[in-house]
Design a protein around this motif. Sequence first.
Motif, PDB file in Angstrom:
ATOM      1  N   GLN A  14       5.467  -5.013 -12.189  1.00 37.78           N
ATOM      2  CA  GLN A  14       6.588  -4.635 -11.301  1.00 37.78           C
ATOM      3  C   GLN A  14       7.839  -5.398 -11.721  1.00 37.78           C
ATOM      4  OE1 GLN A  14       8.256  -6.544  -8.784  1.00 37.78           O
ATOM      5  NE2 GLN A  14       7.020  -8.339  -9.248  1.00 37.78           N
ATOM      6  N   TYR A  41      -2.946 -12.252  -5.782  1.00 36.37           N
ATOM      7  CA  TYR A  41      -2.997 -13.110  -6.981  1.00 36.37           C
ATOM      8  C   TYR A  41      -3.171 -14.593  -6.641  1.00 36.37           C
ATOM      9  CZ  TYR A  41       1.982 -13.153  -5.935  1.00 36.37           C
ATOM     10  OH  TYR A  41       3.191 -13.243  -5.290  1.00 36.37           O
ATOM     11  N   MET A  46      -7.014 -13.369   0.654  1.00 35.76           N
ATOM     12  CA  MET A  46      -5.902 -14.203   0.174  1.00 35.76           C
ATOM     13  C   MET A  46      -6.106 -15.651   0.633  1.00 35.76           C
ATOM     14  SD  MET A  46      -1.893 -13.314   0.576  1.00 35.76           S
ATOM     15  CE  MET A  46      -1.594 -13.871   2.221  1.00 35.76           C
ATOM     16  N   ILE A  63      -4.838  -6.596  -5.437  1.00 39.34           N
ATOM     17  CA  ILE A  63      -3.438  -6.947  -5.751  1.00 39.34           C
ATOM     18  C   ILE A  63      -3.102  -8.386  -5.359  1.00 39.34           C
ATOM     19  CG2 ILE A  63      -2.787  -4.513  -5.538  1.00 39.34           C
ATOM     20  CD1 ILE A  63      -0.974  -5.406  -3.162  1.00 39.34           C
ATOM     21  N   ARG A  89      -7.419  -1.246   8.566  1.00 39.16           N
ATOM     22  CA  ARG A  89      -7.925  -1.832   9.820  1.00 39.16           C
ATOM     23  C   ARG A  89      -7.376  -1.042  11.009  1.00 39.16           C
ATOM     24  NH1 ARG A  89      -6.115  -7.876  11.168  1.00 39.16           N
ATOM     25  NH2 ARG A  89      -4.087  -6.865  10.980  1.00 39.16           N
ATOM     26  N   ALA A 129       0.840  -1.204   0.000  1.00 41.06           N
ATOM     27  CA  ALA A 129       0.000   0.000   0.000  1.00 41.06           C
ATOM     28  C   ALA A 129       0.876   1.255   0.000  1.00 41.06           C
ATOM     29  CB  ALA A 129      -0.930  -0.009   1.212  1.00 41.06           C
ATOM     30  N   MET A 171      -0.283  -6.658 -11.795  1.00 38.45           N
ATOM     31  CA  MET A 171       0.644  -5.825 -11.014  1.00 38.45           C
ATOM     32  C   MET A 171       1.976  -6.556 -10.834  1.00 38.45           C
ATOM     33  SD  MET A 171       0.413  -4.335  -7.149  1.00 38.45           S
ATOM     34  CE  MET A 171       1.897  -4.254  -6.149  1.00 38.45           C
ATOM     35  N   LEU A 172       1.872  -7.850 -10.504  1.00 38.09           N
ATOM     36  CA  LEU A 172       3.090  -8.649 -10.303  1.00 38.09           C
ATOM     37  C   LEU A 172       3.970  -8.633 -11.557  1.00 38.09           C
ATOM     38  CD1 LEU A 172       4.370 -10.902  -8.312  1.00 38.09           C
ATOM     39  CD2 LEU A 172       3.515 -12.461 -10.051  1.00 38.09           C
ATOM     40  N   SER A 205      -4.397  -8.016   2.945  1.00 39.01           N
ATOM     41  CA  SER A 205      -4.332  -9.447   2.622  1.00 39.01           C
ATOM     42  C   SER A 205      -5.686 -10.138   2.799  1.00 39.01           C
ATOM     43  CB  SER A 205      -3.244 -10.108   3.468  1.00 39.01           C
ATOM     44  OG  SER A 205      -3.263  -9.600   4.770  1.00 39.01           O
TER      45      SER A 205
END
Length: 289
Positions: free
Chosen positions: A256, A228, A203, A226, A155, A136, A252-253, A200
């Motif tokens: 980058q 995967y 996930m 984000i 959070r 983030a 995104m992975l 997360s």
Amino acid sequence: MEVSGKTRVCAIIGDPVEHSLSPVMHNAAFGFLGLNLVYVAFTVTAKELQTAVLGAKSLGIRGLNVTMPHKNAIINHLDKLDKTAEAIGAVNTVLIEDGKLTGYNTDGVGAITALHENGVKTEETKIVLLGAGGSAQAIAYHAAQEADELVILNRTTKNAQLLVDELRKSFDSKIKAGALSVDVLKKELKDADILVNATSVGMHPNVDQSPVPKDLLHPDLCVMDIIYNPLETKLAKDAKSVGAKVVSGLDMLVYQGAVSFEIWTNCPPPVDVMKKAALTKLKEQGVHV
Ligand SMILES: NC(=O)c1ccc[n+]([C@@H]2O[C@H](COP(=O)([O-])OP(=O)(O)OC[C@H]3O[C@@H](n4cnc5c(N)ncnc54)[C@H](OP(=O)(O)O)[C@@H]3O)[C@@H](O)[C@H]2O)c1
């Protein structure tokens, strides 16, 4: 590609790294372009970071990817930082050239490029970013440059506020922090253009969880999760079902990684080759689709 006496090495360092997709992604790209480079993964504990970096330099390693838990600590062992990595305070890519180590951060630009490559405009938008952790922070740095309005919800609200205080030192855009609660989400998502999940939540193995109730999503929103694994999270499925545009964490992975590839090789990255290799490996690893 035949490994010879002239083959140079790139590597990912972190702990753990066995399941990293970077080796298959970069080796596919090196092979496709016929570059005399190989990419390997080294498990490096926090205690061994300094000696590992010195070793990489002595061995003439060309480039490193840096993953958890070293993204911040590696900074103490580098000669230089590029502007973005310095502002974010974390490094995921190192170039070793003429015995000097330069640190970069390609996570945030990877996220923004994934949006652009999927036809999503980021300038003059309202972006709601969920999360205030490592990813983030990198995404927020780029989102603050693009958006008119950036809202960071987390959070632990204090962590979002710390990130916002840092960003406000550099950017003019309207940036604010808040709690990751249904009430705040309801208010902020109504007129938002882009929602990015960098928490997360959702996930594997918690694939039935989403940070956002489905009824707060709308068709004018673009949603990028984000995560995967799974390839399509509950949030992404919910977003699709209400007619929102969805951008995957795999993109995104890949982007980058593509930026890191270009830093090491000065060659345009073969993005499709990298994406195909990453996807094949994810499926081999039994990713939840
Ligand atoms: N696509 C890519 O290229 C890419 C790259 C890196 C990471 N990722 C994925 O992105 C996710 C975040 O990674 P990271 O490195 O940024 O992790 P991180 O630094 O540990 O940050 C985790 C974030 O998730 C929040 N969070 C954790 N559990 C939560 C819960 N139960 N409810 C609400 N919020 C919760 C944390 O909030 P608190 O501050 O309250 O703890 C924090 O904001 C991971 O799923 C990772 O796999 C994807």
